[in-house]
Design an enzyme around this catalytic site. Structure first.
Site, PDB file in Angstrom:
ATOM      1  N   CYS A   1       0.956  -1.093   0.038  1.00  0.00           N
ATOM      2  CA  CYS A   1       0.125  -0.044   0.022  1.00  0.00           C
ATOM      3  C   CYS A   1       0.811   1.190   0.046  1.00  0.00           C
ATOM      4  CB  CYS A   1      -1.133   0.076   1.133  1.00  0.00           C
ATOM      5  SG  CYS A   1      -2.342   1.236   1.266  1.00  0.00           S
TER       6      CYS A   1
ATOM      7  N   HIS B   1      -4.233  -4.884   0.011  1.00  0.00           N
ATOM      8  CA  HIS B   1      -3.824  -5.325   1.020  1.00  0.00           C
ATOM      9  C   HIS B   1      -3.695  -6.905   1.212  1.00  0.00           C
ATOM     10  CE1 HIS B   1      -3.377  -1.698   3.227  1.00  0.00           C
ATOM     11  NE2 HIS B   1      -4.214  -1.255   2.528  1.00  0.00           N
TER      12      HIS B   1
ATOM     13  N   GLU C   1      -2.824  -8.919   3.154  1.00  0.00           N
ATOM     14  CA  GLU C   1      -2.928  -9.155   4.549  1.00  0.00           C
ATOM     15  C   GLU C   1      -4.521  -9.296   4.840  1.00  0.00           C
ATOM     16  OE1 GLU C   1      -1.570  -6.368   3.888  1.00  0.00           O
ATOM     17  OE2 GLU C   1      -2.644  -4.783   5.012  1.00  0.00           O
TER      18      GLU C   1
END
EC number: 4.3.2.10
Lengths: 192, 253
Positions: free
Chosen positions: A77, A174, A176
């Site tokens: 990001c 993202h 994650e």
């Protein structure tokens, strides 16, 4: 294997730590130069404002440390954007690892770009096992396309969803927070 | 292409889900983490956890729960209910929530929206707006839709967007629980005016209702609770339908 997450003046890194722990890796969160240099893998997450974060990295001397690293390095990001040449956010000169600029989305649709969008034109072992996956995005600035682009996403513009140069990899979305596909990218990175 | 998000909502009381579910494969249907995992596997795009716990003491249970959710699930989630201060937001984000929803507290003190956005960024701030149609027009209601205000719903949505809200969660109290469809017209009016995403909530009863709220209602995301909890419309079935209807939808596995 020692995995370091660079601690700097940027948003919540808890989700990145949680994602790595789900993969059986316990990362260290650090802004110590020696800890970063001695790590096998480095993750540079980010959520925040570009100029504030660059100012912090410079104050800590981490800007040059990062440029000189040779081990696999993953920006996420804002981490991707800070690896580019320049960002329109706060008119910020960034680390210049990638030869592209970061621009603000023109207001032709809703900004920020929030939600799940597709990655296409995948060109890297980082995406091994993935075929045009959907990833979760939240951002108002995007990196332009360039020769180092290894994945693209369409929203208002076609932009660099991921970039790669030497040991430096970066993704705008993202991983994650992108389900199993996101976990696979992190796993691929840890296996580089 | 950016996809339309499907968001199951879980009501939490004292760390447990309320209203129950009929998922047969759950070891503990009252455990929000178990339920959340099921939705993630089914392809939910995000989750919302709405805390309806009253006391401050029991709020600690919520922070512990948020930590456990964050460790377990790998998609974004929002925590809402009873958020009244920057400290509340900080505690939930620190525990691992991706976004925080504020509702009544923002109506009481609109400056809270600026404060939260300024400190943590717009990307983590969802302003929940409960609306009901009155003889004066659409009006914002607080306290779970029970308390009317004189605030015009559309003006309020514009104001919180200006103040830094990242998304609007628009719940039509007229439609909530009816299973007769979302408030398509109002959602469209707000979504077309706002530079930020609008999540439609209240009234989901059929697959077609989702198609309509995305097409006619211009919603960026749609939220529902009971139809998912009781598997009336399982998430995979809903998403397969919407995709077949030509909507941009993320389908997993």
């Amino acid at each position: 294997m020692k995995t370091a997450i660079i601690k700097y003046n940027a948003g919540n890194v808890t989700s990145v730590i949680n994602a790595l722990e789900r993969l059986g890796v316990t990362p260290i969160l650090t802004d110590e130069v020696e800890e970063i240099r001695s790590a096998d893998k480095i993750i540079f997450p980010g959520q925040g404002e570009a100029s504030t974060c660059m100012t912090y990295l410079k104050a800590k001397g981490l800007d040059q440390v990062i440029r000189d690293l040779k081990q696999p390095f993953l920006g996420v990001c804002l981490g991707l954007q800070l690896l580019c040449k320049h960002s329109e956010e706060g008119d910020t000169d960034c680390l210049g690892v990638f030869d592209v600029n970061v621009r603000k989305f023109p207001p032709l649709d809703k900004v920020p770009h929030v939600g799940w969008n597709k990655l296409t034109d995948l060109k890297s072992p980082l995406f091994k096992g993935l075929n045009e996956p959907f990833f979760y995005y939240v951002h108002s600035y995007y990196a332009e396309l360039g020769e180092q682009t290894i994945a693209q996403t369409d929203y208002i513009k076609t932009f660099s969803a991921a970039l790669h140069k030497d040991n430096f990899y970066a993704v705008q979305a993202h991983p994650e927070k992108s389900g199993k596909e996101g976990e696979l990218i992190l796993k691929n990175f840890l296996e580089l | 292409m950016l996809t339309k998000r499907i968001i199951p909502c879980l009501d939490i009381k004292d760390g447990r889900t309320v209203k129950g579910t009929n998922f047969v494969n759950l070891r503990d249907a009252g455990d929000p983490v178990e339920l959340a995992k099921t939705y993630v596997e089914q392809g939910a795009d995000e989750l919302v956890f709405l805390d309806i716990t009253a006391t401050v003491e029991k709020r600690k249970t919520l922070a512990e729960l948020v930590t456990r959710i964050a460790k377990t699930i790998n998609i974004p989630f929002t925590v809402g209910g009873g958020v009244t201060s920057v400290d509340d937001v900080s505690a939930m984000l620190y525990a691992g929530a991706d976004k925080i929803a504020v509702n009544s507290a923002a109506v009481r003190n609109p400056g809270l929206v600026d404060e939260i956005a300024g400190q943590f960024g717009s990307q983590c701030l969802v302003v929940a707006v409960d609306t009901r149609h009155t003889e004066d027009g659409h009006r914002v209601h607080t306290h779970g839709g029970r308390t009317p205000t004189k605030i015009d719903t559309i003006e309020w949505c514009n104001e919180v967007a200006r103040r830094g809200a990242g998304e609007i969660l628009l719940t039509s109290m007229d439609h909530d629980g009816t299973k007769a469809g979302f408030a398509d017209e109002l959602t469209a009016e707000i979504s077309e005016q706002l530079p930020i995403p609008v999540i439609a909530s209240g009234g989901a009863g059929t697959e077609e209702h989702f198609k309509t709220v995305f097409e006619a209602g211009k919603a960026d995301a749609a939220l529902a609770a009971s139809i998912f909890h009781f598997s009336e419309i399982p998430v995979p079935q809903l998403k397969a339908y919407l995709k077949a209807e030509g909507l941009p939808i993320r389908v997993v596995g």
